[in-house]
Design an enzyme around this catalytic site. Structure first.
Site, PDB file in Angstrom:
ATOM      1  N   GLY A 243     -13.784   3.745  72.161  1.00  0.00           N
ATOM      2  CA  GLY A 243     -14.656   2.605  72.119  1.00  0.00           C
ATOM      3  C   GLY A 243     -14.321   1.282  72.964  1.00  0.00           C
ATOM      4  N   GLY A 248     -10.663  -1.421  69.647  1.00  0.00           N
ATOM      5  CA  GLY A 248      -9.001  -1.401  69.497  1.00  0.00           C
ATOM      6  C   GLY A 248      -8.246  -2.315  68.987  1.00  0.00           C
ATOM      7  N   GLU A 265      -8.901   5.184  73.523  1.00  0.00           N
ATOM      8  CA  GLU A 265      -9.424   5.241  74.633  1.00  0.00           C
ATOM      9  C   GLU A 265     -10.533   4.095  74.486  1.00  0.00           C
ATOM     10  OE1 GLU A 265      -8.253   7.042  76.881  1.00  0.00           O
ATOM     11  OE2 GLU A 265      -7.298   8.662  76.118  1.00  0.00           O
ATOM     12  N   CYS A 299     -17.029   5.106  80.340  1.00  0.00           N
ATOM     13  CA  CYS A 299     -15.894   4.404  80.551  1.00  0.00           C
ATOM     14  C   CYS A 299     -15.367   4.485  81.788  1.00  0.00           C
ATOM     15  CB  CYS A 299     -14.787   4.806  79.296  1.00  0.00           C
ATOM     16  SG  CYS A 299     -14.620   6.632  79.394  1.00  0.00           S
TER      17      CYS A 299
END
Length: 512
Positions: A243, A248, A265, A299
């Site tokens: 996300g 995070g 990640e 991403c």
């Protein structure tokens, strides 16, 4: 401009999605509820499902924890047979899952099918891995002793996945975790519940077909509170979360507080350096796919181009021309290259980034407009935006999860590498060059500081054989291939004395 104007009707998208879910084995009646899922293809309802309540999350984690001891003691190759069966089912239902990915998150058909192929590939990889979970043997300083390390399952693995890869990220984690002897509880994106239910149904079938407890793998639907339960539960030995960097920052301290493990990640702000020796045809193709693919919602999406001052104008012209020719529209139609943004929030972020870039001296050279639908629609189709920037301004250093590409100039390779590294994120990077020395410098320790550093390809499209992940605000996690499996196991160092004596290390004497 190339545009596919014929969007499908909401009924068509909904019916195709529900039929695909049923084909994968989902009992839609059992999951019926009042949480409405919208398709970005039309902006209209595609599902109405029940979400998991607090007791349901507790029960799922408890069931996975209870199933762990037997699964842990099952031989690795036997565990691999389950993943092999899952891969077979994924091949059988590839089209169905592809339909669900397109309907729920708006990926074009080829990318949706490519995501499912990635699931199949990771299953192939994990099956081989199930026979290769190896440790090392080291030379002992003491005679008649053997020093070695062994790897063991850790327990329940919690997986939190994002909308942009609604099925592949689950498979990366689950295929590896299962062959490592762990059980899994998955909290998917709220945007893609049908994708999750379909994957879970295929996983359950694979477990039944191989004669194993279906509670080895669980899925829990819901919002942030469901993810929070996985983050804080001490029975979850590893929390793998994909996300935003913001997410995070919230997750990592909570898992650390209970001495759990995190595999993160997070965000990316990926760049390509285009040198004066680069093949500009190759560079243009690599840039356009990496920047516009998945409507800029990967991403690994390319968000910055750092081009040598002698070629920067030509690169801008080439990419601008390519952007004008991209077919934007119905992701489920043949020939479409850019589908919709996932929701209004993404669209607002797209507009805000363009306006911020202009305010910081940026020149919009291509794209940036909304297409296909009127302003009242909840479907958001945009033409990817290209901005020529005076340098790496504030907005350039911020990840915008939409197709906004910034182009800047450099004069020396050292300057270009410094610009590549001068952002908080560190996921993917690339260089386009025909000079071997430049390529080697870029991938050396003095080059890119990202987890992925490519030469003459773009920043997106990683294969499953290599470990995937990044540094800095990207989180430092590694998934998929190489030795990423070690994150799902615990290491034990073993000393075995077969000498009949008891010599101590370092020459210590303790006689009595």
């Amino acid at each position: 401009m190339a545009t596919e104007h014929a969007l499908p009707s909401p009924d068509t998208v909904r019916e195709e999605a529900l039929a695909a879910a049923r084909a994968c084995g989902v009992d839609l009646d059992a999951h019926a509820g009042d949480h409405v899922g919208l398709s970005p293809v039309t902006g209209a309802q595609v599902s109405s499902l029940s979400w998991t309540d607090a007791k349901g999350v507790e029960a799922a984690i408890g069931a996975a924890a209870a199933a762990f001891p037997k699964w842990r003691d099952t031989p690795g190759p036997v565990r691999g047979a389950v993943v092999k069966r899952l891969g077979e089912l994924l091949v059988e239902h590839k089209e169905h899952l592809g339909t669900l990915v397109s309907a729920e998150v708006g990926k074009i058909t080829s990318e949706a099918l490519g995501e499912v192929q990635e699931m199949i590939d990771i299953c192939d990889y994990a099956v081989g891995l199930s026979r290769q979970l190896f440790g090392s043997t080291m030379t002992s300083e003491r005679p008649g002793h053997r020093l070695m390390e062994t790897w063991h399952p850790i327990g329940v693995v919690g997986v939190i996945s994002a909308f942009n890869f609604p099925v592949a990220v689950w498979s990366w984690n689950t295929a590896i975790a299962l062959v490592c002897g762990d059980t899994v509880v998955w909290k998917p994106s709220e945007q893609a519940p049908l994708c999750a239910l379909a994957c879970n149904a295929l996983m359950q079938q694979a477990l039944r077909d191989c004669g194993h407890d279906p509670e080895i793998s669980q899925v829990v639907l819901g919002a942030a509170d469901v993810g929070e339960a996985l983050v804080t539960d001490t029975r979850v030995a590893l929390l793998s979360a994909t996300g935003s960097t913001r997410m995070g920052r919230e997750v990592a301290p909570k898992v650390a507080e209970r001495f759990g493990r995190c595999l993160l990640e997070l965000g990316g702000n990926n760049a390509a350096i285009v040198t004066q020796s680069a093949d500009l045809d190759l560079a243009t193709r690599g840039i356009v796919f990496s920047a516009a693919g998945t409507a800029g919602q990967r991403c690994t999406t390319m968000r910055r181009v750092i081009a040598h001052s002698s070629v920067v104008d030509e690169i801008v012209d080439r990419v601008a021309a390519a952007y004008g020719s991209l077919k934007v529209g119905n992701p489920m139609a043949d020939g479409t290259l850019v589908g919709p943004l996932v929701n209004k929030r993404s669209y607002e972020g797209f507009n805000a980034a363009i306006e911020a870039a202009k305010a910081e001296g940026g020149d919009l050279r291509a794209g940036g407009e909304r297409e296909l639908v009127d302003e009242a629609s909840d479907a958001y189709y945009v033409r990817p935006a290209l901005l020529r920037m005076p340098g790496q301004t504030k907005v350039v250093q911020t990840e915008t999860f939409a197709p906004v590409l910034y182009v800047m100039a450099y004069d020396t390779l050292e300057e270009a590498i410094e610009m590549n590294n001068a952002v908080p994120q560190g996921l993917s990077s690339s260089i386009f060059t025909s000079d071997q020395a430049e390529a080697e410098r870029f991938v050396s320790g003095a080059g890119s500081d990202c987890g992925i550093a490519n030469v003459n390809i773009g920043t997106s499209g990683a294969e499953i054989g290599g470990a995937f992940g990044g540094e800095k605000e990207t989180g430092g996690g590694r998934e998929s291939g190489s030795d990423a499996w070690r994150a799902y196991m615990r290491r034990a160092t073993n000393t075995i004395n077969y000498s009949g004596e008891l010599p101590l290390a370092q020459g210590v004497e303790f006689d009595f």
